[in-house]
Design an enzyme around this catalytic site. Sequence first.
Site, PDB file in Angstrom:
ATOM      1  N   ASP A  62     -55.154  18.304 101.509  1.00  0.00           N
ATOM      2  CA  ASP A  62     -55.208  19.762 101.639  1.00  0.00           C
ATOM      3  C   ASP A  62     -54.549  20.162 102.954  1.00  0.00           C
ATOM      4  OD1 ASP A  62     -57.177  18.894 103.437  1.00  0.00           O
ATOM      5  OD2 ASP A  62     -58.739  19.198 101.936  1.00  0.00           O
ATOM      6  N   ASP A  64     -54.772  22.501 106.307  1.00  0.00           N
ATOM      7  CA  ASP A  64     -55.578  23.349 107.182  1.00  0.00           C
ATOM      8  C   ASP A  64     -54.661  24.038 108.175  1.00  0.00           C
ATOM      9  OD1 ASP A  64     -57.838  22.449 105.892  1.00  0.00           O
ATOM     10  OD2 ASP A  64     -58.226  20.852 107.340  1.00  0.00           O
ATOM     11  N   ASP A 154     -61.436  15.020 116.647  1.00  0.00           N
ATOM     12  CA  ASP A 154     -62.046  13.696 116.762  1.00  0.00           C
ATOM     13  C   ASP A 154     -61.088  12.594 117.222  1.00  0.00           C
ATOM     14  OD1 ASP A 154     -60.781  13.916 114.292  1.00  0.00           O
ATOM     15  OD2 ASP A 154     -62.530  13.365 113.104  1.00  0.00           O
TER      16      ASP A 154
HETATM   17  P1  ATP Z   1     -58.757  14.143 104.872  1.00  0.00           P
HETATM   18  O1  ATP Z   1     -57.451  13.566 104.497  1.00  0.00           O
HETATM   19  O2  ATP Z   1     -59.919  13.276 104.562  1.00  0.00           O
HETATM   20  O3  ATP Z   1     -58.957  15.578 104.489  1.00  0.00           O
HETATM   21  P2  ATP Z   1     -58.778  15.199 107.484  1.00  0.00           P
HETATM   22  O4  ATP Z   1     -58.297  14.573 108.760  1.00  0.00           O
HETATM   23  O5  ATP Z   1     -58.100  16.418 107.015  1.00  0.00           O
HETATM   24  O6  ATP Z   1     -58.713  14.058 106.453  1.00  0.00           O
HETATM   25  P3  ATP Z   1     -61.183  16.719 107.400  1.00  0.00           P
HETATM   26  O7  ATP Z   1     -62.576  16.227 107.247  1.00  0.00           O
HETATM   27  O8  ATP Z   1     -60.575  17.521 106.318  1.00  0.00           O
HETATM   28  O9  ATP Z   1     -60.311  15.431 107.668  1.00  0.00           O
HETATM   29  O10 ATP Z   1     -61.122  17.508 108.789  1.00  0.00           O
HETATM   30  C1  ATP Z   1     -59.980  18.224 109.183  1.00  0.00           C
HETATM   31  C2  ATP Z   1     -59.731  18.065 110.677  1.00  0.00           C
HETATM   32  O11 ATP Z   1     -60.826  18.606 111.415  1.00  0.00           O
HETATM   33  C3  ATP Z   1     -59.606  16.621 111.146  1.00  0.00           C
HETATM   34  O12 ATP Z   1     -58.292  16.138 111.001  1.00  0.00           O
HETATM   35  C4  ATP Z   1     -59.997  16.751 112.606  1.00  0.00           C
HETATM   36  O13 ATP Z   1     -58.946  17.224 113.397  1.00  0.00           O
HETATM   37  C5  ATP Z   1     -61.074  17.822 112.569  1.00  0.00           C
HETATM   38  N1  ATP Z   1     -62.411  17.261 112.432  1.00  0.00           N
HETATM   39  C6  ATP Z   1     -63.062  16.976 111.284  1.00  0.00           C
HETATM   40  N2  ATP Z   1     -64.275  16.468 111.535  1.00  0.00           N
HETATM   41  C7  ATP Z   1     -64.404  16.431 112.865  1.00  0.00           C
HETATM   42  C8  ATP Z   1     -65.439  16.014 113.749  1.00  0.00           C
HETATM   43  N3  ATP Z   1     -66.585  15.513 113.282  1.00  0.00           N
HETATM   44  N4  ATP Z   1     -65.225  16.150 115.084  1.00  0.00           N
HETATM   45  C9  ATP Z   1     -64.070  16.656 115.558  1.00  0.00           C
HETATM   46  N5  ATP Z   1     -63.072  17.052 114.782  1.00  0.00           N
HETATM   47  C10 ATP Z   1     -63.219  16.948 113.461  1.00  0.00           C
HETATM   48 MG    MG Z   2     -58.660  17.539 105.233  1.00  0.00          MG
END
Ligand code: ATP
Ligand code: MG
Length: 438
Positions: A62, A64, A154
């Site tokens: 997705d 963001d 993170d």
């Molecule tokens: P995915 O491919 O699983 O969606 P993602 O990196 O996009 O991976 P998400 O859970 O959708 O993960 O979170 C989006 C973003 O928000 C992450 O890339 C990170 O920058 C931030 N994020 C998510 N969870 C945390 C956390 N617990 N602490 C700090 N930043 C976070």
């Molecule tokens: Mg994501």
Amino acid sequence: MNNAVPEPLQPRVIPRAQHKISRRSISSGALKVLYRLHRSGYRACLVGGSVRDMLLGRTPKDFDVVTNARPREIRRLFRNSRIIGRRFRLVHVMFADGIVEVATFRASPEPPEVPDGWEDGEEEAAGHEEIAPNGGPEENNVYGTAAEDALRRDFTINALLYDIADFSVIDYVDGMADLEAGVLRTIGQPDRRFQEDPVRMIRALEYRVRLGFEMEAETEAAIGRNRSLILEAAPARLAYELLEALKSGHSRGICSEWRRFGILDLVFPEAAAAGRALEPVLEALDARVADGSAPADAVLLGVSFLPQFVSILSSVRRDGDRIDNPALLVALDEILAAPSLRLHISNRNHHLLKQGLFTVSKMLKAPERGRQVTRLVRQEYFTVAWQLYTLAVEAGLLPPEPHAAWRKAIRKLEAGEALPEPEKRRPRRRRPRRRRKP
Ligand code: ATP
Ligand code: MG
């Protein structure tokens, strides 16, 4: 991060010609959002998983978007949008091909909120201070600059920005170098980042497996030191990460990482207790996901209970064969009770899971009558039952023959063919109470 005013951070800017993100790999919805924000005078960037994945040549799950526009301003720009979230207002912009999440740059290191729709009730809402709707002083503490927003994230590889203004990648955290080297590293001191939000430990292990990255030594060591903090994480967030892992197509690898770090037995002792018996089930699940299927949450959760379910089945057999239904239902309640509470499994998923597993027990013999099939297939929990049954068979936990017979009957039914009703049978006694065996 601390609350001091941060030094103005000079990011590394990787110009368009020097990275491989192409606008063609960005969803049309996300592009619309980025362009409209930009044309309205705001900063607008992609961030997080989508930037990471595109730089790695993978397909993002997705997109963001982050911006310096405030939620109400974002909301005003997109008719098809709504403000969501309890503490930090995010805006969801709805498109035919999915939702684009738009967030305002934030300074706060607070962990993200649980996504909507997980829990039954909104019971957590009461405890949270609300942001003043008209932008009071609290709002100004929460929101921040692009640099602050990157630093509160993170891992370094998750904090890269893709700026729609000039198509460059902006890197405040040396994330590009880590991405190129295949290294997973927390932003800032890992102990502090894991103490601030223990769920990051689970995420770290998940990313390591999904991306096949190395973990930076201090990051890894800090998980070992802080693992027990995971018990303090909000149940709904743990459940969310658990489901993310189960649907990732890498559930087997992720679970064994969680196990290796002693986190599985803290978060999901039932799965930990299943030991290696869980591995073939997760392998079967991963194969399904790789084939493009997206099992429902109840199925994903149910997978972890399959080994236990199968051993219960043998303990509730009476007279060698017949299953004692009331005993089975009691046993199902017993195995589901603790994890349902701990992970805040919704009543609906609990119901689907229990009925689903119970229904699997009804299909351990080939169907005898067409009516039996039509009746079961109609139930809302049948899909859950069928998928769990299939996974259990694929994992070698249950014998394939009756499953094949059911599959044949279901296919016939779907094709509109009449199912055979058995020839006249002797009317059965109500229940064979005792069986005389020679
Ligand atoms: P995915 O491919 O699983 O969606 P993602 O990196 O996009 O991976 P998400 O859970 O959708 O993960 O979170 C989006 C973003 O928000 C992450 O890339 C990170 O920058 C931030 N994020 C998510 N969870 C945390 C956390 N617990 N602490 C700090 N930043 C976070
Ligand atoms: Mg994501």
